[in-house]
Design an enzyme around this catalytic site. Sequence first.
Site, PDB file in Angstrom:
ATOM      1  N   ARG A 435       0.856  -1.194   0.000  1.00 37.85           N
ATOM      2  CA  ARG A 435       0.000   0.000   0.000  1.00 37.85           C
ATOM      3  C   ARG A 435       0.891   1.243   0.000  1.00 37.85           C
ATOM      4  O   ARG A 435       2.106   1.137   0.110  1.00 37.85           O
ATOM      5  CB  ARG A 435      -0.922   0.006   1.219  1.00 37.85           C
ATOM      6  CG  ARG A 435      -0.149  -0.013   2.520  1.00 37.85           C
ATOM      7  CD  ARG A 435      -1.047   0.034   3.739  1.00 37.85           C
ATOM      8  NE  ARG A 435      -0.269  -0.227   4.933  1.00 37.85           N
ATOM      9  CZ  ARG A 435      -0.755  -0.292   6.146  1.00 37.85           C
ATOM     10  NH1 ARG A 435      -2.041  -0.106   6.355  1.00 37.85           N
ATOM     11  NH2 ARG A 435       0.015  -0.522   7.176  1.00 37.85           N
ATOM     12  N   ASN A 473      -4.162   7.822   5.133  1.00 35.36           N
ATOM     13  CA  ASN A 473      -3.857   7.034   6.334  1.00 35.36           C
ATOM     14  C   ASN A 473      -2.377   7.112   6.629  1.00 35.36           C
ATOM     15  O   ASN A 473      -1.550   6.841   5.755  1.00 35.36           O
ATOM     16  CB  ASN A 473      -4.237   5.566   6.126  1.00 35.36           C
ATOM     17  CG  ASN A 473      -4.112   4.783   7.420  1.00 35.36           C
ATOM     18  OD1 ASN A 473      -4.785   5.086   8.403  1.00 35.36           O
ATOM     19  ND2 ASN A 473      -3.229   3.800   7.442  1.00 35.36           N
ATOM     20  N   GLU A 474      -2.047   7.506   7.837  1.00 28.81           N
ATOM     21  CA  GLU A 474      -0.639   7.556   8.252  1.00 28.81           C
ATOM     22  C   GLU A 474       0.247   8.044   7.110  1.00 28.81           C
ATOM     23  O   GLU A 474       1.132   7.337   6.632  1.00 28.81           O
ATOM     24  CB  GLU A 474      -0.171   6.188   8.739  1.00 28.81           C
ATOM     25  CG  GLU A 474      -0.812   5.779  10.038  1.00 28.81           C
ATOM     26  CD  GLU A 474      -0.220   4.487  10.612  1.00 28.81           C
ATOM     27  OE1 GLU A 474       0.443   3.756   9.878  1.00 28.81           O
ATOM     28  OE2 GLU A 474      -0.447   4.232  11.806  1.00 28.81           O
ATOM     29  N   GLU A 631      -5.462   4.862  16.457  1.00 25.24           N
ATOM     30  CA  GLU A 631      -5.165   3.425  16.377  1.00 25.24           C
ATOM     31  C   GLU A 631      -4.213   3.043  17.498  1.00 25.24           C
ATOM     32  O   GLU A 631      -3.253   3.766  17.773  1.00 25.24           O
ATOM     33  CB  GLU A 631      -4.399   3.093  15.089  1.00 25.24           C
ATOM     34  CG  GLU A 631      -5.173   3.090  13.814  1.00 25.24           C
ATOM     35  CD  GLU A 631      -4.260   2.705  12.639  1.00 25.24           C
ATOM     36  OE1 GLU A 631      -3.264   1.991  12.844  1.00 25.24           O
ATOM     37  OE2 GLU A 631      -4.556   3.153  11.530  1.00 25.24           O
ATOM     38  N   TRP A 639       3.678  -7.129  12.684  1.00 26.96           N
ATOM     39  CA  TRP A 639       4.793  -6.629  11.883  1.00 26.96           C
ATOM     40  C   TRP A 639       6.122  -6.573  12.634  1.00 26.96           C
ATOM     41  O   TRP A 639       7.090  -6.010  12.138  1.00 26.96           O
ATOM     42  CB  TRP A 639       4.451  -5.254  11.303  1.00 26.96           C
ATOM     43  CG  TRP A 639       3.744  -4.326  12.247  1.00 26.96           C
ATOM     44  CD1 TRP A 639       2.402  -4.118  12.298  1.00 26.96           C
ATOM     45  CD2 TRP A 639       4.321  -3.510  13.270  1.00 26.96           C
ATOM     46  NE1 TRP A 639       2.092  -3.221  13.295  1.00 26.96           N
ATOM     47  CE2 TRP A 639       3.253  -2.820  13.906  1.00 26.96           C
ATOM     48  CE3 TRP A 639       5.615  -3.290  13.729  1.00 26.96           C
ATOM     49  CZ2 TRP A 639       3.451  -1.935  14.963  1.00 26.96           C
ATOM     50  CZ3 TRP A 639       5.813  -2.399  14.788  1.00 26.96           C
ATOM     51  CH2 TRP A 639       4.739  -1.745  15.382  1.00 26.96           C
ATOM     52  N   GLU A 679      -2.501  -8.682   7.230  1.00 29.38           N
ATOM     53  CA  GLU A 679      -2.685  -8.346   8.654  1.00 29.38           C
ATOM     54  C   GLU A 679      -3.597  -9.318   9.378  1.00 29.38           C
ATOM     55  O   GLU A 679      -4.154  -8.992  10.414  1.00 29.38           O
ATOM     56  CB  GLU A 679      -3.188  -6.902   8.753  1.00 29.38           C
ATOM     57  CG  GLU A 679      -2.114  -5.943   8.268  1.00 29.38           C
ATOM     58  CD  GLU A 679      -2.482  -4.478   8.418  1.00 29.38           C
ATOM     59  OE1 GLU A 679      -3.656  -4.142   8.186  1.00 29.38           O
ATOM     60  OE2 GLU A 679      -1.587  -3.697   8.762  1.00 29.38           O
ATOM     61  N   LYS A 680      -3.754 -10.535   8.829  1.00 30.15           N
ATOM     62  CA  LYS A 680      -4.733 -11.446   9.446  1.00 30.15           C
ATOM     63  C   LYS A 680      -4.308 -11.895  10.846  1.00 30.15           C
ATOM     64  O   LYS A 680      -5.140 -12.307  11.638  1.00 30.15           O
ATOM     65  CB  LYS A 680      -5.043 -12.628   8.542  1.00 30.15           C
ATOM     66  CG  LYS A 680      -3.888 -13.477   8.134  1.00 30.15           C
ATOM     67  CD  LYS A 680      -4.371 -14.574   7.188  1.00 30.15           C
ATOM     68  CE  LYS A 680      -3.228 -15.367   6.604  1.00 30.15           C
ATOM     69  NZ  LYS A 680      -2.299 -14.543   5.810  1.00 30.15           N
ATOM     70  N   HIS A 682      -2.942  -9.837  13.014  1.00 25.39           N
ATOM     71  CA  HIS A 682      -2.937  -8.641  13.877  1.00 25.39           C
ATOM     72  C   HIS A 682      -4.171  -8.709  14.766  1.00 25.39           C
ATOM     73  O   HIS A 682      -5.263  -9.040  14.297  1.00 25.39           O
ATOM     74  CB  HIS A 682      -2.994  -7.396  12.983  1.00 25.39           C
ATOM     75  CG  HIS A 682      -2.636  -6.118  13.676  1.00 25.39           C
ATOM     76  ND1 HIS A 682      -3.415  -5.562  14.657  1.00 25.39           N
ATOM     77  CD2 HIS A 682      -1.580  -5.277  13.504  1.00 25.39           C
ATOM     78  CE1 HIS A 682      -2.862  -4.425  15.063  1.00 25.39           C
ATOM     79  NE2 HIS A 682      -1.742  -4.239  14.385  1.00 25.39           N
TER      80      HIS A 682
END
Length: 972
Positions: A435, A473-474, A631, A639, A679-680, A682
């Site tokens: 991304r 985002n960020e 967040e 990560w 990210e599953k 996370h």
Amino acid sequence: MHSDLEVTGPHGAIPVRVFEPEREPGAQPGAGPGKEAGKEPGAVLVWAHGGGFRHGALGMPESDHVGAELARRANAIVFSVGYRLAVDGVRYPIPIDDVHAVWEWVTARDDLPSRKAIGGASAGAALALASALRSRDETEARKECKARDESKAEDESEARDESKAEDESEAREGSEAREEGGAEEGSGARGGRIPDLILLAYPFAHFPVPTLGLGRHQEEIEDMVRNYVGRISDLPPDALPGAARLDGLPPVHIVLSEHDDLRPSGELLERQLREVGVEVESLLARGSTHGHFNRPLEEPEPVDVSLGFFASALRVPQQAPKWLKKADAEPRIEFGADYNPEQWPREVWAEDVRAMREAGVTVVSLGIFSWVRLEPDEGRYDFGWLDDIIELLHANGILVDLATPTASPPPWLTTKHPEILPVDVDGRTVWPGARQHWRPTSPVFRDHALRLVRKIATRYQGHPAVTAWHVNNELGCHNVHDYSDDAARAFRIWLRKRYRDLDTLNSAWGTAFWSQNYSDWDQLLPPRFANGPVNPTQQLDFQRFSSDALKDYYLAERRILRELTPDVPVTTNFMVAGDINGMNYPDWAAEVDFVANDHYTRPGPQSRDELSFSANLTGNLIAGRPWFLMEHSTSAVNWQPVNIPKLPGELERDSLTHVAHGADGVCFFQWRASKAGAEKYHSAMLPHAGTDSALFRAVTDLGARLRSLSDIAGIARTPAQVAVVIDYESWWAAELDSHPTDRLRYRREALDWYTALLDRGIRADVVPITADLSGYRLVVAPILHVVPVPLQERLRSYVGSGGHLATTYFSGIVDENDHAWLGGYPGALRDLLGIRVEEFTPLLDGVTAPLTNGTSGTLWSERVDVTDPAVKVLATYDHGGPAVTRRAVGEGSASYVSTRLGPAGLAPVLDDLLPAAGVDSELPPELRGRVELAVRGRARFLINRTDQPVDLSSLPGVPDDLLPARGVVVVR
Ligand code: GAL
């Protein structure tokens, strides 16, 4: 509603059409401009239509439609000028004279709103700009005239002292007469004030037009210019004013038509203005042609967008709300998460919302990565699913922090336009697959992304569920340093703005070194891979530029959101956490309506303190105002090399530590743990295990705990007596390459001081260097590497007024250009500290520098010479030299620590500094170090720093005597 009138100019009467905003029902007719009941116009615009200087009239849509629409949309009075056309012998400068005469007439009237703008379309844009240049010149001439008069009056008064007194009054009278009669003939200084804003639609500002192809258009343009000026060479600079001096102008907003032979003129003008420091905003009206204001029926969308762009600039800027927009003003701590329903079938949505209610969720951030779902192909939109989920959330009382879905460009876009992909320092393309694979400086990316922003803002304008905008985002999480050609172009513009000329740049960059002198701006590059260390100032400037480039992109999105939804606050999630330093957040903070932050803990002995440190700094980016934790994680992330879940109690303690430091919103990544994708693994509020899980129960308990703290929402943090200062410039510069050691970590030193203070039960604020330091008794500024003269003076005056400053090794070493202060270290702070160091002595890994007090330094050491008798040596190296010093300055002092002592080694240092600064712990001795105290008004947060319960019985007013391991108690 419009009326017609005439203004007298130097060539006779000038017809003017006046457009006023619609009156409120019941308003008195004939109340006159600016006087209608209930809806006072806020701005005035003098407007010139286009037509190649030879055509056009007040009735054409470019005058009529634009006038009526801008009056309505911006609540402004628009004066459209029927200037003399270049026919029948009329030539330059008569059309400019006419426009300028109307401008002067408008600015002389005191019954009109004070915000005044000038603008025009095509040839009219050239006239409007020329008139603005005249106003600038006239203002400058007036100033010069005044200065001359003043110095003349001074000379005369000196002469008068020696001779006659009457001369004095004559001289003064003469000067006053000139000042009052600024517009009088002969003084060289006429009226006309500089506009507050300039609006230019598809300007025709240059001849020859840059990059215009030869052929029919070229001939037409030549003919137009010949007709207007009488020739096509040796043109007066203001005839096509791109040739004129352009500095000293107010903000300029430019609309560019997409399909337009004259577009290069507008684009060049934009670059020219930027270079001379004029604020410019531009809009590329997609799908439009030159003169589109004349075609509201044929090109409705671009006309609407362009008018919206001008209207929002013209409208008196509305104060954006500083917190979530919501119907219910009851204070509460918001609770929620990123919600990614696009990853799930619709059947899951209802279950999601039910469980959200069970957990007490009040807000979700929606649509962050949904670009491809919203725009599956270029220009084809699918908002249906988003409409539905927003309605579902709204029906369940859950607010929507709506994201602009621009963080992850879809495959159709990157395939069609690979030129939007960032390039890394080695010249490698950053390919899609993850991304944030976009360049903030890419005009193509901006064009596509901003079009989508406009779509989404238009669609959800006025929707009651939309509580805030979450931009992208960020920003900069993955794409902060882009070395592409777009970045190179933008970097050059940034450098021209900073340095103005190459001599200044060459001297700032020290290019005499290694034969790097630049003789043309085009030779300048980002610090791409080279076979040795790249010029440090070039690197430092690139850090500054990269932060600014992302901020500029953020502002481009914000502009559209403010234009279409001025009542909805705009923010973006910062990353004040760990060693992330790409974005200079203290500098960004003024641009968000409220600060939002993402924070993730890293394992390690100072993990908990780092969280507190980050929350503390976040809360001080805009001191005194609550912020939003956008967040963090309920448990493990995905990560880190090894991702450990949180221990029981940590979820609540981490959340409440943020609240203790001013967060009025506690949100997570993400609501439901993903089934697929990177990210599953996370954690989330709703884990893979489902609602029947310890984690979901802990989440629900946290929701209840936050509800019990509703009364704290909106209450500012109570300032401490000690500040730990963070300076992003020092952070960047101190960690550049080719330094005495590459082991130095700026933020680690600051965190060590913070931990040492917490260990002694001392509450400290972590503040940006720009903060007002005067209220603090003790200011700790570790590794304050970059000290320009103004900062040197600020610190001197802080200490001079009784403040106590402590700083460390590698401080005061360079100025803003990363040039060493000469004469010995610590350079700019040498005199204030009363010491002198000739050489740095960094330490190899594993080597220590023992001190006689039993502690020892690592990383760095120095041979410190005391140069001022007022300096006291607080600690000495085993080898004999001073390691820690303190110089008393009146009531204040300046202390220096020449090695890295770590939290334990800083303890005895603080034992000296704190009492001298008159700072004591607010905690009873038995709690110091075990408990962190944070204060918001009446609420005192006691945060257990340990994994053991802490006995609180020594504290009055505490409901439970025992603070559980990792627990938090709030005492009111
Ligand atoms: C943040 C990001 C989220 C998610 C999260 C995982 O950096 O904004 O989208 O990736 O990290 O910890």
